[in-house]
Design a protein around this motif. Sequence first.
Motif, PDB file in Angstrom:
ATOM      1  N   CYS A   1     -60.260 -12.285   6.450  1.00  0.00           N
ATOM      2  CA  CYS A   1     -60.537 -13.468   7.257  1.00  0.00           C
ATOM      3  C   CYS A   1     -61.576 -12.647   8.643  1.00  0.00           C
ATOM      4  O   CYS A   1     -62.080 -11.837   8.696  1.00  0.00           O
ATOM      5  CB  CYS A   1     -59.016 -13.370   8.105  1.00  0.00           C
ATOM      6  N   ILE A  17     -61.941 -14.809  12.001  1.00  0.00           N
ATOM      7  CA  ILE A  17     -61.171 -15.264  12.272  1.00  0.00           C
ATOM      8  C   ILE A  17     -62.359 -15.673  14.125  1.00  0.00           C
ATOM      9  O   ILE A  17     -62.883 -14.768  14.515  1.00  0.00           O
ATOM     10  CB  ILE A  17     -60.148 -14.776  12.933  1.00  0.00           C
ATOM     11  N   THR A  47     -64.319 -12.475  15.107  1.00  0.00           N
ATOM     12  CA  THR A  47     -63.156 -10.887  14.748  1.00  0.00           C
ATOM     13  C   THR A  47     -63.018 -10.552  12.919  1.00  0.00           C
ATOM     14  O   THR A  47     -62.463 -11.034  12.244  1.00  0.00           O
ATOM     15  CB  THR A  47     -62.174 -10.326  15.299  1.00  0.00           C
ATOM     16  N   HIS A  80     -60.809  -8.891  10.068  1.00  0.00           N
ATOM     17  CA  HIS A  80     -60.504  -7.816   9.200  1.00  0.00           C
ATOM     18  C   HIS A  80     -60.159  -7.754   8.255  1.00  0.00           C
ATOM     19  O   HIS A  80     -60.083  -8.652   7.374  1.00  0.00           O
ATOM     20  CB  HIS A  80     -58.674  -8.849   9.267  1.00  0.00           C
ATOM     21  N   LYS A 113     -60.729  -3.941  12.351  1.00  0.00           N
ATOM     22  CA  LYS A 113     -61.021  -4.939  12.710  1.00  0.00           C
ATOM     23  C   LYS A 113     -62.888  -5.099  13.537  1.00  0.00           C
ATOM     24  O   LYS A 113     -62.883  -3.973  14.360  1.00  0.00           O
ATOM     25  CB  LYS A 113     -60.294  -5.418  14.023  1.00  0.00           C
ATOM     26  N   GLU A 115     -50.591  -6.579   7.779  1.00  0.00           N
ATOM     27  CA  GLU A 115     -51.311  -7.392   8.336  1.00  0.00           C
ATOM     28  C   GLU A 115     -50.813  -9.017   8.720  1.00  0.00           C
ATOM     29  O   GLU A 115     -50.665  -9.422   7.866  1.00  0.00           O
ATOM     30  CB  GLU A 115     -52.741  -7.069   9.082  1.00  0.00           C
ATOM     31  N   LYS A 116     -51.013  -9.149  10.066  1.00  0.00           N
ATOM     32  CA  LYS A 116     -49.922 -10.772   9.824  1.00  0.00           C
ATOM     33  C   LYS A 116     -50.937 -11.053  11.218  1.00  0.00           C
ATOM     34  O   LYS A 116     -51.448  -9.823  11.827  1.00  0.00           O
ATOM     35  CB  LYS A 116     -49.304 -10.605  10.608  1.00  0.00           C
ATOM     36  N   VAL A 117     -50.814 -12.427  11.053  1.00  0.00           N
ATOM     37  CA  VAL A 117     -52.316 -13.476  12.236  1.00  0.00           C
ATOM     38  C   VAL A 117     -51.875 -14.594  12.665  1.00  0.00           C
ATOM     39  O   VAL A 117     -51.175 -14.838  10.578  1.00  0.00           O
ATOM     40  CB  VAL A 117     -53.953 -13.342  11.077  1.00  0.00           C
ATOM     41  N   GLU A 118     -51.710 -14.928  13.765  1.00  0.00           N
ATOM     42  CA  GLU A 118     -51.080 -16.260  13.606  1.00  0.00           C
ATOM     43  C   GLU A 118     -52.327 -16.943  14.376  1.00  0.00           C
ATOM     44  O   GLU A 118     -52.842 -16.769  14.901  1.00  0.00           O
ATOM     45  CB  GLU A 118     -50.600 -16.338  15.123  1.00  0.00           C
ATOM     46  N   LEU A 119     -52.079 -18.021  13.721  1.00  0.00           N
ATOM     47  CA  LEU A 119     -53.130 -18.904  13.362  1.00  0.00           C
ATOM     48  C   LEU A 119     -52.655 -20.462  14.552  1.00  0.00           C
ATOM     49  O   LEU A 119     -51.473 -20.951  14.702  1.00  0.00           O
ATOM     50  CB  LEU A 119     -54.095 -19.573  12.732  1.00  0.00           C
TER      51      LEU A 119
END
Length: 199
Positions: A13, A15, A27, A29, A35, A124-128
Amino acid sequence: MMFNYTINFNTMCVIPATQGNITRLCTVHELNGEKVTVAATTQEVIHHACEHYSYSYDARKHFSTHLIDVTHKPPLLIDLYGKLLFFPTLSDRNKEVAWFNLSYIESYHETYNDTVLVKFKNGEKVELPLSLHIFNKQYLLATKLYFKFNQYIKNLDESYQSNSGHNISKAGNPFYQLHHDNYMNFLAERDNQRQFQLK
């Protein structure tokens, strides 16, 4: 920090990010957990990738619209062969737009903060700061584009098999070449239109 980054088969991704007063940052990923901070907007990274692998961003966007009949926030086939399929979370005019590689999303769900938590296949986790409804809609459009493009390739192969026999290569078959040329011409026409508008 990198000043140039080319999306590749490890990119999960892209971001938007900020660093002090610097807002022209994003950034990236990657699948290996790295990163990468890039001195560019998410849109600039996507534009560069489209031109690196195939044709312009506008040409890829028009091709997506052609396949799935969506003009607002369409997903993109960044390369010519559909291996890099990314979708935006917001309009490409919004500086907060993030781009996700469909291939690496394992799951996603809404959090108690009304945000979306995306889990990738590497854990891995990403919060949006985005609603589940919007992310789900964009994810489903990307899935639709994936299937539509693969149907296009399937039709291409069927046309080749029914009109060539087994002794003629795809490269030398006029029916296969016709579909391939139509695909390439479609993208080239959009590139020419864009260049004309910029003059």
